[in-house]
Write a protein that holds these residues in place. Sequence first.
Motif, mmCIF file in Angstrom:
data_model
loop_
_atom_site.group_PDB
_atom_site.id
_atom_site.type_symbol
_atom_site.label_atom_id
_atom_site.label_comp_id
_atom_site.label_asym_id
_atom_site.label_seq_id
_atom_site.Cartn_x
_atom_site.Cartn_y
_atom_site.Cartn_z
ATOM 1 N N LYS A 152 0.872 -1.165 0.000
ATOM 2 C CA LYS A 152 0.000 0.000 0.000
ATOM 3 C C LYS A 152 0.913 1.219 0.000
ATOM 4 C CE LYS A 152 -2.979 -2.390 3.078
ATOM 5 N NZ LYS A 152 -3.389 -2.405 4.464
ATOM 6 N N PRO A 153 0.481 2.324 -0.581
ATOM 7 C CA PRO A 153 1.318 3.531 -0.576
ATOM 8 C C PRO A 153 1.789 3.928 0.824
ATOM 9 C CG PRO A 153 -0.505 3.829 -2.078
ATOM 10 C CD PRO A 153 -0.742 2.523 -1.354
ATOM 11 N N VAL B 217 8.414 2.746 4.840
ATOM 12 C CA VAL B 217 9.697 2.092 4.577
ATOM 13 C C VAL B 217 10.689 3.100 3.997
ATOM 14 C CG1 VAL B 217 10.848 0.384 3.117
ATOM 15 C CG2 VAL B 217 8.763 -0.241 4.345
ATOM 16 N N LEU B 218 10.245 3.894 3.037
ATOM 17 C CA LEU B 218 11.151 4.869 2.423
ATOM 18 C C LEU B 218 11.560 5.971 3.397
ATOM 19 C CD1 LEU B 218 9.750 5.141 -1.208
ATOM 20 C CD2 LEU B 218 11.820 3.988 -0.413
ATOM 21 N N LEU B 219 10.710 6.285 4.359
ATOM 22 C CA LEU B 219 11.088 7.227 5.415
ATOM 23 C C LEU B 219 12.250 6.650 6.223
ATOM 24 C CD1 LEU B 219 10.656 9.818 7.052
ATOM 25 C CD2 LEU B 219 8.859 8.606 8.308
ATOM 26 N N ALA C 97 9.591 16.027 12.330
ATOM 27 C CA ALA C 97 8.128 16.074 12.228
ATOM 28 C C ALA C 97 7.534 14.715 11.868
ATOM 29 C CB ALA C 97 7.714 17.106 11.178
ATOM 30 N N ALA C 98 8.201 13.975 10.972
ATOM 31 C CA ALA C 98 7.640 12.732 10.442
ATOM 32 C C ALA C 98 7.972 11.502 11.276
ATOM 33 C CB ALA C 98 8.142 12.525 9.006
ATOM 34 N N GLY C 99 9.037 11.562 12.067
ATOM 35 C CA GLY C 99 9.452 10.394 12.828
ATOM 36 C C GLY C 99 10.430 9.543 12.041
ATOM 37 N N ALA D 72 12.265 1.998 12.689
ATOM 38 C CA ALA D 72 12.885 2.754 13.781
ATOM 39 C C ALA D 72 12.684 2.037 15.115
ATOM 40 C CB ALA D 72 12.282 4.156 13.859
ATOM 41 N N LEU D 73 13.716 2.056 15.948
ATOM 42 C CA LEU D 73 13.597 1.476 17.290
ATOM 43 C C LEU D 73 12.593 2.235 18.150
ATOM 44 C CD1 LEU D 73 17.255 0.470 18.210
ATOM 45 C CD2 LEU D 73 15.366 -0.998 17.500
#
Length: 135
Positions: free
Chosen positions: A5-6, A12-14, A120-122, A127-128
């Motif tokens: 899904k987008p 994942v790309l973040l 802002a996005a995390g 991420a742990l």
Amino acid sequence: MTTFKPADLQAVLLSVLRITAAYMFTLHGTSKLFGFPHSPMFDGLQIMSLYGLAGILEVVGGLLLLFGLFTRPVAFVLSGMMAVAYFVGHAIPNGNVAAPFLNRGEAAALFCFVFLYLSAAGGGKWALDNKRNAG
């Protein structure tokens, strides 16, 4: 067949952005503090100098971001650090605030805004912080 899904791909790309930026940022610090990769500019660097403090923040903050631990506050601090680095180290001494290409401040400006975005996005899916917040 598995489909993404987008929103899944975005998360994942973040994480990929966070990991890649953190790795490159950490190398700036290891170059200053440990001489790897070697840059003659930092030979004889005093730890209690502006560059020494920057190196400590780059290594510690970079590693925290690499693992996605305390991503938002660490990214916010590093974003501010890179804003200061841009203006103090590139823009003001070269008399050219609006042209990072001309004052050789592209990396500082880009790191500043990538870290501001991460604050802002995390840290994304890998991420742990996700494990830390789940417990």
